[in-house]
Design an enzyme around this catalytic site. Sequence first.
Site, PDB file in Angstrom:
ATOM      1  CB  CYS A  40       1.970   0.329   9.463  1.00 47.01           C
ATOM      2  SG  CYS A  40       0.564   1.373   9.065  1.00 47.01           S
ATOM      3  CB  ILE A  41       5.979  -2.030   6.539  1.00 43.04           C
ATOM      4  CG1 ILE A  41       5.290  -3.374   6.263  1.00 43.04           C
ATOM      5  CG2 ILE A  41       7.510  -2.145   6.414  1.00 43.04           C
ATOM      6  CD1 ILE A  41       6.006  -4.595   6.768  1.00 43.04           C
TER       7      ILE A  41
END
Lengths: 183, 121
Positions: A40-41
């Site tokens: 994820c970011i």
Amino acid sequence: MAETTMKININNFKRIDVMQGEKQVSSEDDVVFSTVLGSCIAACLYDPIAKIGGMNHFLLAEPSGSDHDPNSLKRYGVYAMEVLINAMLAKGAHRNRLRARLYGGATMRSGFGDIGIKNAEFARRFLQDEHILLNAEDIGGTTARRVDFCPALGLARCRHVENQRPVERLEVVPDKAGDVTFF
Amino acid sequence: MAQTIMTVDDSPSMRMLLRAALGKMGYTIIEAEDGIDAMEKLSNNRPDLLITDINMPRMDGFGLIENVRQDDSWRNMPILVLTTETSDEKKQRARIAGATGWIVKPFSPDKLAAAIRRVLH
């Protein structure tokens, strides 16, 4: 780009966890947003004049075109970024003053379609398209990260964590996404 | 002749997403980045439909809808709001201003196409 070292003691700060699919915005001095990332970011945005900061946490880069479920579409960066920016503008931030830090985008397991790399590419391109300056990033690699971000100060700390598994799944909450109302 | 849609959004990424989706459906697209830009472009374009965001600098979506509806020549143009906002209060404000419909982002191209077909004749 090297990660920034936070030179303040955040132990007494009020900690708010930012889970996948969520966003938080604040201008309070004693608040720290915290999240654990794999592929994820998390984008941390900051308006240095208004002293307002925000963090999001998204799972995927862009819809493939075959994904039509509104709740599923909420996992994507383009939505997560807009929701974060809108929440910041609503609190008094200005779009053209925003500065960004990007974290995450690791390759957590092989054969997982390089989701982390695609996420990182998307996030960088999004900032470029939106003319938002990228101040710092710590993305890619193969380890999970814990990120702490002080929204009122615009300061962040990113630590690589070997033994912590980020929770990366979609919480499906029925809501109003994709709703169409005719007047 | 292809029908023309004006999209109004301050985010270049969202304009690109809309351009890709509407282009595939065969529409001609005119883009504006906020309410003021849209009003200027409406003075020399005749779109068949307006799709607008709500949160924008200079003139927001509400202001745009009110301004467009003040001009009699635009009385019959449908206006769809496309936004992340979901509150009933904001929906009512848009309805009173003269919007035709309200679509909550994120949108799927299929749902957007269906909504457009319903308001475009």
